[in-house]
Design a protein around this motif. Structure first.
Motif, short mmCIF file in Angstrom:
data_model
loop_
_atom_site.label_atom_id
_atom_site.label_comp_id
_atom_site.label_asym_id
_atom_site.label_seq_id
_atom_site.Cartn_x
_atom_site.Cartn_y
_atom_site.Cartn_z
N ILE A 166 73.98 56.12 -6.49
CA ILE A 166 75.20 55.67 -5.68
C ILE A 166 75.01 53.66 -5.48
CG2 ILE A 166 77.41 56.03 -3.76
CD1 ILE A 166 75.95 58.05 -2.71
N LYS A 167 75.85 53.69 -6.19
CA LYS A 167 75.87 52.60 -5.94
C LYS A 167 76.97 51.34 -5.94
CE LYS A 167 75.75 51.94 -10.56
NZ LYS A 167 75.47 53.11 -11.27
N ASP A 214 81.32 52.21 -6.97
CA ASP A 214 81.04 53.59 -7.31
C ASP A 214 81.77 54.35 -6.79
OD1 ASP A 214 77.74 54.74 -8.52
OD2 ASP A 214 79.29 53.30 -9.01
N VAL A 271 83.11 57.52 -4.81
CA VAL A 271 82.76 58.39 -4.43
C VAL A 271 83.90 59.51 -3.83
CG1 VAL A 271 80.22 58.16 -4.02
CG2 VAL A 271 82.05 58.42 -1.73
N LYS A 315 85.97 53.98 -2.10
CA LYS A 315 85.05 53.19 -3.54
C LYS A 315 83.78 52.30 -2.11
CE LYS A 315 86.16 51.75 -7.30
NZ LYS A 315 86.84 51.28 -9.16
N PHE A 329 73.63 61.35 -5.61
CA PHE A 329 74.81 61.88 -5.19
C PHE A 329 74.36 63.46 -5.00
CE2 PHE A 329 78.54 59.66 -6.52
CZ PHE A 329 78.26 58.27 -7.79
N ALA A 360 79.60 63.87 -6.85
CA ALA A 360 80.35 62.99 -7.60
C ALA A 360 81.53 63.52 -7.89
CB ALA A 360 79.17 62.58 -8.86
N SER A 369 90.01 53.37 -11.67
CA SER A 369 88.98 53.52 -10.53
C SER A 369 88.12 54.93 -10.89
CB SER A 369 89.89 54.27 -9.28
OG SER A 369 90.88 53.88 -9.07
N THR A 370 88.85 56.12 -12.05
CA THR A 370 87.62 57.03 -11.63
C THR A 370 86.54 57.01 -13.09
OG1 THR A 370 89.95 58.47 -13.25
CG2 THR A 370 89.38 59.07 -10.97
N GLY A 371 86.99 55.85 -14.07
CA GLY A 371 86.41 55.69 -15.23
C GLY A 371 86.49 56.07 -16.56
#
Lengths: 361, 228
Positions: B16-17, B20, B22, B35, B59, B75, B155-157
């Motif tokens: 986890i960064k 990210d 989660v 976030k 994760f 994740a 946000s979800t990429g």
């Protein structure tokens, strides 16, 4: 639309149609088209005009199916292959209905560039469906199996995959995936056990002996294939491309891939093994997944999944556990005649799904 | 959430960064998308959780609060997202979503047209199905909802796989630029029949069309053959 006709005067005595089967055969011999035969049947029917509009339509469609059948040729897809087998040979796919199959693909987050671990004992339908959603690119569909013979996955051929996708479909016996990287065996018993499908069960004592023996055998096997496979894959790739043969889906997984899976884990797991016990498979396969990876287990019956779910909860191996029973009802959709079909499949099996968690804290 | 970069693989092996997304799992039906931020905290009935404790953990980890309570950090996947996203409209759930995608025969590389976007529940799953080389063009006639959807996809990429347009598909049909290019069209509209002719124009030969009806739970499925 007002319909004033009804069937009170229609008697079903097989005398309404004046054309005989010989007449129809004669028309066919003369090369009369299917549609024209249908028109001839309608005009020679004493009762057609007396039927309601809906009934006339039904009659026409019935005749069309017999004398002027139409087919639509389409590329095979997971959906059509599943539906076809479910209708004709459901036992070969473990009664995996198309909605259950779809749920498996979603719940296990099947997508491109992922590594999906499968136990496919439904003839290859699952493997094909997963490969279809994995696509070309990177990532693998890895079929694993207990013992040394992979389960048959002939249905994969029906999907007409091109070479790029075929390359993504590989297999590896469970014991290869279980060994840790240094090659020493810390395998749980199940890794060496043969899966007894319909054959008599071996008594426990001989199993234990077998385990001791097979550990040493598989150690040797491991070191040989690593050289063998590299050579194999090299020699088979070039002659094949020269001969124009397509690579078969379901080749052995490369050492490189197995190593990468041991380092990173698989990104999801799907099990469709109607003849096996869900929990004994799950307990050995879950450790091969990455943390936070989803998994989905299909079974025809509820009890094995309930037991599996209970054990996973007790062992704190997964969260978000749920058992779903997919439900599918087909409708006839026609104006003023929309209703469910008279027969419905009541039995599409059950799915246990969840997410693997990190046991460290 | 997904790997649109073909050289990387989807793997939750990463940790986890900061920044990210989660999914915080309290229990089966209590989950929340968060976030991660170095300086933030999460407060719930189990106590106070510092995000900084999460950074660097894998994760799937269990994390503790100041009171010793715990949650799991998962994740995000389209399934989890469907369960945690904010509802601006009625959404589709996993059972229907999974069925639709199989019936629409969507595979990586497909071009899919969707209307209406709604809250983006189905859209997120469509993005997964077409990744990494396909695309989803989704339309909603509501300006703000379209904007919220765009934010969610960021946000979800999945924003590289989804384009949100503001357009009244029932009234105007799909844009001509996609004519004959769509592998699949999905309609979830109050009067879908108004959009069917346009959908027909958009579809390739052997393309699939699906219309979803919330009210009667009925499902019309048609296939289009061009030229017939």
């Amino acid at each position: 639309m007002d319909e004033c006709r009804d069937n009170r005067a229609l008697v079903d005595n097989n005398e309404a149609q004046t054309l005989t089967s010989e007449d129809i055969d004669e028309m066919r011999r003369q090369g009369v088209k299917g549609d024209e035969i249908i028109e001839a049947l309608i005009s020679n029917s004493a009762t057609y005009e007396k039927k309601t509009a809906f009934s006339q339509e039904k009659y026409r469609i019935k005749k069309q199916k017999k004398y002027a059948p139409r087919v639509l040729l389409r590329r095979p897809s997971a959906r059509s292959i599943c539906e076809a087998y479910f209708k004709k040979y459901p036992h070969r796919i473990g009664f995996l209905r198309v909605d259950a199959l779809s749920l498996l693909l979603s719940l296990a987050n099947v997508t491109a560039n992922s590594d999906i671990l499968l136990v496919d004992m439904v003839g290859g339908l699952l493997t094909g469906a997963v490969a279809e959603r994995l696509g070309a690119g990177t990532g693998y569909v890895c079929n694993t199996y207990l013992g040394s013979s992979p389960y048959p996955v002939d249905m994969v051929r029906t999907f007409n995959f091109d070479n790029e996708i075929c390359k993504r479909i590989v297999r590896a016996p469970l014991r290869d995936l279980c060994l840790d990287q240094t090659g020493t065996s810390e395998k749980p018993d199940a890794c060496n056990a043969e899966l007894n499908v319909g054959t008599s069960e071996k008594p426990d004592a001989s199993n234990a002996e077998l385990n001791g023996q097979t550990s040493s055998i598989s150690m040797e096997e491991m070191s040989l294939p690593s050289n063998h496979e590299a050579a194999d894959s090299e020699t088979t790739v070039s002659p094949q491309s020269k001969m124009g043969k397509t690579p078969k889906a379901g080749e052995k997984a490369s050492e490189e891939a197995i190593k990468s899976w041991k380092e990173n884990g698989f990104s999801s797991l799907i099990i469709a093994a109607p003849d096996a016990d869900a929990w004994s498979l799950a307990k050995d396969l879950l450790p091969l997944l990455s943390y936070s990876a989803p998994f989905a287990i299909y079974h025809q019956y509820l009890q094995p999944l309930a037991t599996c779910m209970h054990n996973l909860q007790q062992g704190k191996m997964a969260i978000g556990l749920q058992i779903s029973e997919p439900w599918l009802r087909e409708y006839q959709v026609l104006p003023s005649r929309t209703h469910p079909l008279m027969q419905m499949s009541a039995f599409g099996g059950y799915i246990l799904s969840g997410t693997k968690i990190c046991s460290c804290s | 959430m997904l790997c649109s970069d073909g050289t990387k693989k989807l793997s939750f092996g990463g940790s986890i960064k900061d920044g990210d997304l989660v999914i915080v799992y309290e229990k089966r039906d209590v989950m929340k998308a968060v976030k991660v931020s170095e300086t933030s905290v999460l407060q719930n009935r189990f106590g106070v959780f510092k995000h900084s404790d999460w950074i660097g953990k894998p994760f799937g980890s269990k994390v503790l609060s100041n009171k010793g309570g715990y949650v799991y950090l998962l994740a995000p996947t389209p399934e989890l997202w469907t369960l945690v996203l904010s509802h601006r409209t009625q959404i589709l759930y996993i059972a229907d979503i999974s069925f639709l995608i199989t019936y629409l025969e969507i595979v990586p590389g497909s071009l899919v047209l969707e209307s209406g976007t709604g809250s983006g529940s189905l859209t997120t799953s469509l993005a997964r199905a077409v990744a990494p080389t396909g695309h989803v063009y989704t339309f909603d006639f509501h300006q703000q909802r379209a904007a919220s959807a765009r934010e969610d996809f960021q946000s979800t990429g999945v924003d590289s796989l989804v384009t949100v347009g503001v357009r009244d598909i029932q009234g105007e049909g799909f844009p001509d630029e996609y004519s004959g290019l769509a592998d699949s069209v999905f309609l979830d509209l109050p009067q879908p029949w108004l959009a069917v002719p346009s959908a027909g124009k958009m579809l390739k030969l052997d393309g699939t069309l699906e219309i979803f009806g919330h009210l009667r739970c009925s499902f019309g499925h048609l296939k289009f053959m061009k030229g017939k």
